[in-house]
Motif scaffolding. Structure first.
Motif, short mmCIF file in Angstrom:
data_model
loop_
_atom_site.label_atom_id
_atom_site.label_comp_id
_atom_site.label_asym_id
_atom_site.label_seq_id
_atom_site.Cartn_x
_atom_site.Cartn_y
_atom_site.Cartn_z
N ALA B 133 64.66 68.26 71.26
CA ALA B 133 64.92 67.12 70.81
C ALA B 133 64.49 66.08 71.91
O ALA B 133 63.82 64.96 71.31
CB ALA B 133 66.41 66.89 70.99
N ILE B 136 60.46 65.67 71.00
CA ILE B 136 60.01 65.32 69.76
C ILE B 136 60.66 63.62 69.74
O ILE B 136 59.77 62.88 69.52
CB ILE B 136 60.94 65.81 68.73
N ALA B 137 61.80 63.38 70.43
CA ALA B 137 62.18 61.91 70.47
C ALA B 137 60.90 60.94 71.29
O ALA B 137 60.80 59.93 70.81
CB ALA B 137 63.51 61.75 71.05
N LEU B 182 76.54 67.41 76.42
CA LEU B 182 76.62 65.81 76.27
C LEU B 182 75.49 65.19 77.29
O LEU B 182 75.08 64.30 76.96
CB LEU B 182 78.12 65.28 76.60
N ILE B 184 72.49 65.84 77.40
CA ILE B 184 71.24 65.61 76.64
C ILE B 184 71.54 64.31 75.63
O ILE B 184 70.65 63.69 75.79
CB ILE B 184 71.10 67.06 75.68
N SER B 185 72.44 64.14 75.29
CA SER B 185 73.01 63.07 74.65
C SER B 185 72.70 61.78 75.29
O SER B 185 72.25 60.87 74.89
CB SER B 185 74.08 63.22 74.06
N LEU B 188 69.05 61.18 75.92
CA LEU B 188 68.33 60.58 75.03
C LEU B 188 68.72 59.38 74.58
O LEU B 188 67.97 58.41 74.22
CB LEU B 188 68.59 61.42 73.52
N THR B 189 69.89 58.87 74.79
CA THR B 189 70.22 57.49 74.79
C THR B 189 69.71 56.58 75.87
O THR B 189 69.33 55.47 75.31
CB THR B 189 72.05 57.17 75.26
N GLY B 192 66.26 56.02 74.63
CA GLY B 192 66.29 54.97 73.49
C GLY B 192 66.41 53.54 73.86
O GLY B 192 66.03 52.65 73.63
N TYR B 193 67.17 53.47 74.97
CA TYR B 193 67.94 52.21 75.66
C TYR B 193 66.99 51.53 76.79
O TYR B 193 66.62 50.70 76.65
CB TYR B 193 69.33 52.41 76.16
N PHE B 262 78.64 62.81 80.84
CA PHE B 262 78.07 61.86 79.90
C PHE B 262 78.07 60.38 80.48
O PHE B 262 76.91 60.01 80.50
CB PHE B 262 78.84 61.68 78.65
N LEU B 266 74.74 58.44 81.99
CA LEU B 266 74.53 56.86 81.39
C LEU B 266 74.42 55.80 82.44
O LEU B 266 73.53 55.08 82.63
CB LEU B 266 75.65 56.42 80.54
#
Lengths: 432, 306
Positions: B133, B136-137, B182, B184-185, B188-189, B192-193, B262, B266
């Motif tokens: 993930a 690829i992202a 979480l 990983i989420s 990825l956030t 993206g951010y 998480f 962040l």
């Protein structure tokens, strides 16, 4: 001159928005589907194996297994089950809000393969001989004990089997009824135990027909479950639990309350910050943020997506990110004002120039979220869906919505010569 | 604001050095401390017992050993330590988990038991999927920036992004915070951010290059553009990161224990993201751009002779 018409339409829009939100908020919130990490319940990932060694798992057998599981879940009576096939040989079952987890999990994974064997464990009759849908829980006339009655497709087989067993001597003249017998289990061993693994082993002293009565050591509930299990049909495969997650209802509720509480404070700070920093522009941004929150939840409910804990986090984060679009635009307008432009032309130029920036920044986040959705497990998927929805809705509310609302004031000439209302000090304005 | 007059190009080497040192530290830490992987990626069982008060830890461990399990780690969390988390390195089957749940309820009154158990096979699959993930992202994002901007900007944006993602991993490794799904989420956030900030600044660079009618070639020329662009966008960069940081901080303080990793990830990622887009991405781009132009010029002057 201030054009009153535009200002009036601004307030009309606000009132309409408030009425729409006020009227629909309750039904929408009531329709939110909570995931098991919020509601309690459990999720199991099963590794599917063939019943007989050497058989292969095909997509056909997987689908048959899913159908059998669905029937069983109906027996348990869960309102929002989710069953999905993963990969070539896995099935994921999530049952939010299940009360009795222990028996539900047992009910799901028993193959429910009923067999009749003799005292040497030789197979006499198997489950495929059962007449479907005929198993029933009843009470025996004399003892009032709960029993299970079933019907076979034909009486011939049973007659034949009972005739053979009758001829044997005591104690071998028994017909042993097993549920999910597996290799290695023997009647001789089990009969010595206080709680044998077979259901019952009645002595046979007469020929039997197609109506079978099972007198096990049942409680009423157990007898009822067995009857329903037999009616739901046996599983065509063997399922092993390879991952399981169970969440207690209190734990789930606590997590939700804490996260909502923390999130609400955070969002309140954002609102305050926008007001202080961007004044009137911030107020407009806050109005669009309210519309944003409402729209995201509405779309989420409309898609029947399941709200998970990470989903709530994404919703709250999404608010922080949605403001990004407002900030990019408002900063740009401020820049233009400082360079000496009038409020009207600064508004136009700011909107125009910030658009591609907002587009680029939102699309990159959507790309990351889409990848997450494809690769994620259920909880992560909830997060990804929320992130995608919020980025799309941001465009509608924070870009077009905010532009429209602020535009009513700007075009209404209400902000002319008042750059202070948009957070620009008079002294910072360069003369054009 | 002090940053509005800061010369980012002049002081670039300080920040490049800081980032290189931090990255090396991260690599070192991964070798020495490794990552504290949760059962999501390995295998085993995690049991969360919620009571209305803090449970006596020794008694909980006693109960577990009575049942024949050796606990790997037992910790308490929540405002009154009312949540007790037990980690076992064994995966449990259905009957085992049911008997643990029953026993805990019997020993400690009506407690709420949550449990998750992962077999090694599933843990491995999950780790593999997570890695895919991220890769690829990243590839998709590089492709997008490449199309919308120029290749060198895409490259520096991605360097900044990997720098941010790796810094989160460094912090988690150094502080030994548990890495779960979480995490990983969160990474990825951030991917993206954090690229948003970088893009917004590059956006301004692109615009300022168009506006300046001069032909740009030296580091001074580009440095001027970069400084100007950062000064113009810095308020926006800081403000947007603040608006995301507000809820992250309140979630960190008040939010559920289940999403703590998480929110920590962040928090670290957002701070690192705004730092890297201001101090790393743009100056690095200017340096690479000047080198690239010089190379091309050299080629051009050599070519006619050959």
């Amino acid at each position: 001159m201030v054009k009153k018409g535009r200002i009036i339409s601004f307030f009309v829009i606000l009132v309409v928005l408030a009425i729409v939100i006020g009227l629909t908020a309750k039904p929408i919130v009531n329709n939110i589907k909570l995931g098991l990490d919020l509601k309690g319940g459990f999720e199991v990932l099963y590794q599917v194996k063939p019943l007989k060694q050497g058989d292969k798992i095909t997509s056909g057998t997987l689908h048959n297994a899913v159908t059998a599981i669905e029937k069983r879940i109906n027996v348990i009576g869960v309102s929002e089950p989710s069953i999905s096939i993963e990969g070539n040989d896995r099935i994921r079952v999530a049952l939010p809000g299940v009360k009795d987890e222990k028996s539900a999990r047992k009910l799901l994974s028993t193959t429910a393969n009923l067999t009749f064997r003799d005292s040497n464990d030789k197979l006499m009759i198997d489950g495929s001989e059962l007449e479907p849908g005929k198993a029933k829980m009843e009470f025996q006339n004399t003892t009032n004990q709960p029993i299970v009655t079933l019907q076979l497709k034909s009486s011939k087989k049973m007659e034949q089997v009972t005739r053979t067993i009758m001829k044997k001597t005591i104690p071998d003249n028994v017909l042993v009824i097993w549920l999910d017998w597996h290799k290695g289990q023997t009647y001789k061993e089990e009969s010595k135990k206080a709680k044998p693994a077979y259901i019952s082993a009645p002595r046979v002293d007469e020929e039997l027909g197609k109506n079978v009565m099972i007198q096990g050591d049942f409680t009423t509930q157990e007898a009822k479950n067995l009857a329903e299990l037999l009616n739901a049909g046996s599983l065509p495969v063997k399922m092993d639990e390879i991952y399981s997650q169970s969440v207690g209802p209190q734990f789930g509720k606590d997590s939700m309350v804490q996260t909502l509480y923390g999130g609400t404070i955070g969002v309140a700070i954002i609102f305050l910050f926008m007001l202080v920093f961007y004044r009137f522009g911030g107020l407009i941004a806050n109005i669009t943020l309210c519309a944003y929150i409402y729209a995201v939840i509405a779309v989420f409910v409309g898609l029947q997506a399941v709200l998970t804990l990470p989903g709530i986090a994404a919703l709250i984060l999404g608010i922080g990110m949605a403001v990004d679009a407002n900030i990019i635009t408002l900063e740009r307008i401020k820049d233009e004002l400082r360079s000496g432009k009038s409020v009207l032309s600064a508004f136009r130029a700011g909107n125009h120039r910030s658009f591609s920036t907002v587009l680029d920044s939102n699309l990159t986040t959507i790309i990351a979220a889409a990848v997450l959705f494809v690769f994620g497990t259920s909880a992560v998927r909830g997060f990804a869906i929320m992130l995608i929805i919020s980025n799309v809705v941001t465009f509608i509310t924070s870009v077009f919505g905010a532009r429209w609302l602020l535009g009513l004031w700007v075009h209404g000439r209400a902000l002319d010569k008042k750059p202070g209302l948009l957070g620009v000090k008079k002294g910072d304005v360069h003369d054009a | 604001m002090m940053l509005k007059h800061f010369d980012f190009i002049k002081h670039r080497n300080i920040f490049f050095t800081i980032s290189i040192v931090l990255t090396l530290l991260g690599i070192l830490s991964l070798f020495i401390f490794k990552l504290n992987l949760s059962i999501d990626f390995t295998s085993g069982t995690r049991i969360d017992v919620t009571a209305n008060k803090a449970l006596p830890l020794t008694k909980v461990e006693q109960t577990m050993s009575d049942l024949g399990y050796q606990t790997e780690q037992t910790v308490q969390s929540g405002q009154n330590n009312q949540v007790t988390t037990i980690r076992l390195n064994k995966e449990l089957n259905r009957t085992q988990s049911a008997s643990i749940s029953d026993r805990l309820k019997q020993d400690f009154g009506n407690v709420d038991v949550s449990m998750s158990t992962v077999s090694p096979q599933v843990g491995r699959d999950l780790a593999k999927k997570a890695l895919y993930a991220v890769i690829i992202a990243s590839l998709f994002i590089i492709a997008y920036v490449w199309i919308r901007f120029e290749f060198l900007q895409g490259l520096t944006a991605v360097i900044a992004l990997i720098h941010d993602a790796f810094f989160i991993i460094t912090v988690f490794s150094l502080l030994h915070i548990e890495v779960n799904i979480l995490f990983i989420s969160a990474v990825l956030t951030i991917i993206g951010y954090s690229i948003n900030d970088t893009i917004v600044t590059f956006d301004r660079v692109r615009e300022n290059i168009k506006l300046s009618k001069k032909r740009l070639s030296t580091l001074e020329d580009f440095g001027h553009i970069v400084n100007q662009s950062i000064h113009q966008t810095i308020t926006r960069s800081i403000n947007t990161v603040l608006t995301v940081l507000f809820p992250v901080i309140t979630l960190l303080i008040f939010g559920s224990e289940s999403i703590r990793t998480f929110t920590i990830a962040l928090f670290v990622g957002l701070l690192c993201g705004v730092y890297s887009s201001i101090f790393i991405a743009c100056p690095l781009w200017a340096v690479l751009k000047v080198k690239h132009l010089a190379k091309r010029k050299k080629k051009r002057t050599i070519q006619p002779q050959s």
